[in-house]
Design a protein around this motif. Structure first.
Motif, PDB file in Angstrom:
ATOM      1  N   LEU A   1      38.289  35.488  34.992  1.00  0.00           N
ATOM      2  CA  LEU A   1      37.654  36.350  35.602  1.00  0.00           C
ATOM      3  C   LEU A   1      37.292  36.476  36.981  1.00  0.00           C
ATOM      4  O   LEU A   1      37.463  37.563  37.713  1.00  0.00           O
ATOM      5  CB  LEU A   1      36.409  36.759  34.510  1.00  0.00           C
ATOM      6  CG  LEU A   1      36.620  36.630  33.132  1.00  0.00           C
ATOM      7  CD1 LEU A   1      35.198  37.027  32.509  1.00  0.00           C
ATOM      8  CD2 LEU A   1      37.527  38.079  32.857  1.00  0.00           C
ATOM      9  N   ALA A   2      36.919  35.366  37.327  1.00  0.00           N
ATOM     10  CA  ALA A   2      36.445  35.141  38.902  1.00  0.00           C
ATOM     11  C   ALA A   2      37.750  35.422  39.797  1.00  0.00           C
ATOM     12  O   ALA A   2      37.711  36.064  40.938  1.00  0.00           O
ATOM     13  CB  ALA A   2      36.134  33.899  38.970  1.00  0.00           C
ATOM     14  N   ALA A   3      38.893  35.089  39.124  1.00  0.00           N
ATOM     15  CA  ALA A   3      40.106  35.208  40.075  1.00  0.00           C
ATOM     16  C   ALA A   3      40.541  36.704  40.114  1.00  0.00           C
ATOM     17  O   ALA A   3      40.860  37.201  41.127  1.00  0.00           O
ATOM     18  CB  ALA A   3      41.263  34.347  39.539  1.00  0.00           C
ATOM     19  N   SER A   4      40.185  37.485  38.957  1.00  0.00           N
ATOM     20  CA  SER A   4      40.591  38.701  38.917  1.00  0.00           C
ATOM     21  C   SER A   4      39.499  39.541  39.838  1.00  0.00           C
ATOM     22  O   SER A   4      40.161  40.478  40.601  1.00  0.00           O
ATOM     23  CB  SER A   4      40.251  39.329  37.436  1.00  0.00           C
ATOM     24  OG  SER A   4      41.290  38.791  36.657  1.00  0.00           O
ATOM     25  N   ILE A   5      38.311  39.112  40.080  1.00  0.00           N
ATOM     26  CA  ILE A   5      37.468  39.827  41.057  1.00  0.00           C
ATOM     27  C   ILE A   5      37.693  39.640  42.401  1.00  0.00           C
ATOM     28  O   ILE A   5      37.683  40.666  43.120  1.00  0.00           O
ATOM     29  CB  ILE A   5      36.224  39.334  40.524  1.00  0.00           C
ATOM     30  CG1 ILE A   5      35.392  39.880  39.129  1.00  0.00           C
ATOM     31  CG2 ILE A   5      34.969  39.834  41.509  1.00  0.00           C
ATOM     32  CD1 ILE A   5      34.304  39.204  38.632  1.00  0.00           C
ATOM     33  N   THR A   6      38.119  38.463  42.650  1.00  0.00           N
ATOM     34  CA  THR A   6      38.280  38.194  44.060  1.00  0.00           C
ATOM     35  C   THR A   6      39.603  38.736  44.510  1.00  0.00           C
ATOM     36  O   THR A   6      40.062  39.053  45.689  1.00  0.00           O
ATOM     37  CB  THR A   6      38.395  36.802  44.241  1.00  0.00           C
ATOM     38  OG1 THR A   6      39.465  35.989  43.562  1.00  0.00           O
ATOM     39  CG2 THR A   6      36.928  36.141  44.167  1.00  0.00           C
ATOM     40  N   GLY A   7      40.469  39.060  43.502  1.00  0.00           N
ATOM     41  CA  GLY A   7      41.720  39.816  43.642  1.00  0.00           C
ATOM     42  C   GLY A   7      41.890  41.232  43.676  1.00  0.00           C
ATOM     43  O   GLY A   7      42.678  41.692  43.927  1.00  0.00           O
ATOM     44  N   GLY A   8      40.555  41.761  43.453  1.00  0.00           N
ATOM     45  CA  GLY A   8      40.180  43.225  43.600  1.00  0.00           C
ATOM     46  C   GLY A   8      40.194  43.963  42.501  1.00  0.00           C
ATOM     47  O   GLY A   8      40.151  45.279  42.510  1.00  0.00           O
ATOM     48  N   ALA A   9      39.931  43.368  41.388  1.00  0.00           N
ATOM     49  CA  ALA A   9      39.734  44.055  39.942  1.00  0.00           C
ATOM     50  C   ALA A   9      38.405  44.824  40.233  1.00  0.00           C
ATOM     51  O   ALA A   9      37.442  44.340  40.457  1.00  0.00           O
ATOM     52  CB  ALA A   9      39.847  43.269  38.955  1.00  0.00           C
TER      53      ALA A   9
ATOM     54  N   LYS B   1      29.787  26.679  38.936  1.00  0.00           N
ATOM     55  CA  LYS B   1      30.952  26.749  39.649  1.00  0.00           C
ATOM     56  C   LYS B   1      32.093  27.652  39.738  1.00  0.00           C
ATOM     57  O   LYS B   1      32.559  28.003  40.679  1.00  0.00           O
ATOM     58  CB  LYS B   1      31.681  25.366  39.171  1.00  0.00           C
ATOM     59  CG  LYS B   1      33.077  24.986  39.852  1.00  0.00           C
ATOM     60  CD  LYS B   1      33.494  23.634  39.291  1.00  0.00           C
ATOM     61  CE  LYS B   1      34.776  23.118  39.904  1.00  0.00           C
ATOM     62  NZ  LYS B   1      35.354  21.967  39.125  1.00  0.00           N
ATOM     63  N   THR B   2      32.096  28.357  38.616  1.00  0.00           N
ATOM     64  CA  THR B   2      33.049  29.465  38.439  1.00  0.00           C
ATOM     65  C   THR B   2      32.318  30.522  39.316  1.00  0.00           C
ATOM     66  O   THR B   2      33.112  31.603  39.790  1.00  0.00           O
ATOM     67  CB  THR B   2      33.358  29.992  37.000  1.00  0.00           C
ATOM     68  OG1 THR B   2      32.387  29.958  36.257  1.00  0.00           O
ATOM     69  CG2 THR B   2      34.376  28.980  36.525  1.00  0.00           C
ATOM     70  N   MET B   3      31.027  30.795  39.188  1.00  0.00           N
ATOM     71  CA  MET B   3      30.390  31.866  39.927  1.00  0.00           C
ATOM     72  C   MET B   3      30.662  31.845  41.431  1.00  0.00           C
ATOM     73  O   MET B   3      30.769  32.755  42.178  1.00  0.00           O
ATOM     74  CB  MET B   3      29.041  31.838  39.603  1.00  0.00           C
ATOM     75  CG  MET B   3      28.069  32.981  40.333  1.00  0.00           C
ATOM     76  SD  MET B   3      28.456  34.800  40.071  1.00  0.00           S
ATOM     77  CE  MET B   3      27.828  34.941  38.568  1.00  0.00           C
ATOM     78  N   LYS B   4      30.745  30.277  41.884  1.00  0.00           N
ATOM     79  CA  LYS B   4      30.684  30.115  43.389  1.00  0.00           C
ATOM     80  C   LYS B   4      32.287  30.563  43.848  1.00  0.00           C
ATOM     81  O   LYS B   4      32.403  30.983  44.969  1.00  0.00           O
ATOM     82  CB  LYS B   4      30.828  28.718  43.465  1.00  0.00           C
ATOM     83  CG  LYS B   4      30.698  28.428  44.856  1.00  0.00           C
ATOM     84  CD  LYS B   4      30.221  26.812  45.181  1.00  0.00           C
ATOM     85  CE  LYS B   4      29.994  26.465  46.553  1.00  0.00           C
ATOM     86  NZ  LYS B   4      29.761  25.214  46.787  1.00  0.00           N
ATOM     87  N   ILE B   5      33.304  30.894  42.814  1.00  0.00           N
ATOM     88  CA  ILE B   5      34.702  31.367  43.487  1.00  0.00           C
ATOM     89  C   ILE B   5      34.276  32.845  43.808  1.00  0.00           C
ATOM     90  O   ILE B   5      35.030  33.115  44.946  1.00  0.00           O
ATOM     91  CB  ILE B   5      35.504  31.461  42.287  1.00  0.00           C
ATOM     92  CG1 ILE B   5      35.692  30.051  41.576  1.00  0.00           C
ATOM     93  CG2 ILE B   5      36.655  32.290  42.538  1.00  0.00           C
ATOM     94  CD1 ILE B   5      36.598  30.151  40.461  1.00  0.00           C
ATOM     95  N   VAL B   6      33.259  33.624  43.101  1.00  0.00           N
ATOM     96  CA  VAL B   6      32.996  34.892  43.666  1.00  0.00           C
ATOM     97  C   VAL B   6      32.246  35.130  44.926  1.00  0.00           C
ATOM     98  O   VAL B   6      32.647  35.746  45.835  1.00  0.00           O
ATOM     99  CB  VAL B   6      32.535  35.826  42.685  1.00  0.00           C
ATOM    100  CG1 VAL B   6      32.227  37.114  42.674  1.00  0.00           C
ATOM    101  CG2 VAL B   6      33.393  35.853  41.384  1.00  0.00           C
ATOM    102  N   THR B   7      31.210  34.227  44.797  1.00  0.00           N
ATOM    103  CA  THR B   7      30.290  34.169  46.018  1.00  0.00           C
ATOM    104  C   THR B   7      30.816  33.696  47.224  1.00  0.00           C
ATOM    105  O   THR B   7      30.672  34.252  48.430  1.00  0.00           O
ATOM    106  CB  THR B   7      28.940  33.657  45.677  1.00  0.00           C
ATOM    107  OG1 THR B   7      29.240  32.077  45.423  1.00  0.00           O
ATOM    108  CG2 THR B   7      28.148  34.095  44.561  1.00  0.00           C
ATOM    109  N   ALA B   8      31.842  32.562  47.058  1.00  0.00           N
ATOM    110  CA  ALA B   8      32.428  32.256  48.493  1.00  0.00           C
ATOM    111  C   ALA B   8      33.308  33.248  48.820  1.00  0.00           C
ATOM    112  O   ALA B   8      33.414  33.177  50.413  1.00  0.00           O
ATOM    113  CB  ALA B   8      33.266  30.911  47.810  1.00  0.00           C
ATOM    114  N   LYS B   9      33.752  34.093  48.199  1.00  0.00           N
ATOM    115  CA  LYS B   9      34.512  35.163  48.747  1.00  0.00           C
ATOM    116  C   LYS B   9      33.683  36.560  49.172  1.00  0.00           C
ATOM    117  O   LYS B   9      34.093  37.729  49.639  1.00  0.00           O
ATOM    118  CB  LYS B   9      35.773  35.651  47.759  1.00  0.00           C
ATOM    119  CG  LYS B   9      36.611  34.769  47.470  1.00  0.00           C
ATOM    120  CD  LYS B   9      37.626  34.418  48.606  1.00  0.00           C
ATOM    121  CE  LYS B   9      38.846  33.660  48.414  1.00  0.00           C
ATOM    122  NZ  LYS B   9      39.650  33.374  49.379  1.00  0.00           N
TER     123      LYS B   9
END
Length: 265
Positions: free
Chosen positions: A83-91, A102-110
């Motif tokens: 889900l995080a990858a989809s969000i950072t990918g523009g979904a 940790k998975t939330m950080k994928i989104v906040t880091a971007k």
């Protein structure tokens, strides 16, 4: 004298009417002002949420739609990392609720989050076995028995990372028959009797009812996951999304989550 008295009464009546009209106008203005300050919520909200939140969030989504007629909550449940990858990918999405910081950080880091994520619940691991627990699984160590078919979540998924943390803390090595992309996938293997046991969350065992049997293990206390939630930066319906997050964090929302087996933040 009679003419003067009549004129005085007329003046008083006119003054009273004017005062009443002014008061009414004041109230109307106040009501109008209050209405504009709290716009009616409407439209759809898209929530990306960890698979383990499916049952409780679905309930909260239905409650939200009742409280705010004209709104609709769309859910996308899955592995938090996916889900995080989809969000950072523009979904396009309004809210992200992850099963780990940790998975939330994928989104906040971007920089795709609006504001700071807040932990709203916590979750603990539990072993799920087929009904009746025929293999007599009573501990985490029992999962290492030869011939036992065990399923784990992938290590990139929060439930898999937590399971590995518990195994490492116990100095145990386990070779599962498969790694699943989310916790529901791992649980499903046991429900279909394609596996003898799986390490999932307490909430998933609770939701499965008599389809599985739960076995608690003390090492799970060393691998409890915090669940953060956040409004996304490019949320298409930000105001309504904020209201949904508020419901999740409210006493009413916490009650639904606690009944599902989640721990208080």
């Amino acid at each position: 004298m009679l003419q003067l008295a009549g004129a005085g009464a007329a003046a008083l009546m006119a003054l009273s009417a004017c005062s009443s009209s002014s008061s009414s106008t004041s109230k109307d203005t106040s009501a109008s002002s209050g209405s504009s300050a709290s716009p009616k919520l409407s439209g759809s909200v898209t929530v990306f949420a960890a698979a383990s939140l499916k049952e409780s969030f679905t309930t909260l989504g239905q409650e939200f739609e009742k409280q705010y007629p004209g709104t609709h909550v769309n859910f996308n449940f899955g592995g938090s990392d996916t889900l995080a990858a989809s969000i950072t990918g523009g979904a396009p999405a309004d809210v992200f609720a992850a099963a780990s910081p940790k998975t939330m950080k994928i989104v906040t880091a971007k920089k795709d989050a609006a504001g700071t994520p807040a932990t709203f619940v916590r979750n603990q691991l539990e072993i799920a076995t087929v009904p009746g627990n025929p293999h007599k699984v009573a501990s985490l160590k029992d999962l290492t028995k030869s011939g036992l078919k065990v399923v784990l979540c992938d290590k990139t998924v929060p439930c898999g990372a937590a399971a590995q943390k518990a195994l490492d803390a116990s100095h145990l090595k386990l070779t599962p028959v498969s790694y699943e992309q989310d916790v529901k996938g791992a649980l499903n293997k046991v429900e279909l009797k394609e596996a003898d046991a799986a390490v999932v969350y307490k909430t998933d065992v609770h939701a499965a009812g008599d389809k599985v049997e739960g076995v608690e293990f003390p090492e799970s206390a060393k691998a409890i996951n915090d669940y953060p939630i956040v409004l996304l930066k490019n949320a298409p319906n930000a105001e309504t999304a904020k209201a949904f997050i508020a419901l999740v964090q409210s006493a009413e929302g916490q009650k639904v989550l606690s009944q599902a087996g989640f721990l208080q933040p």
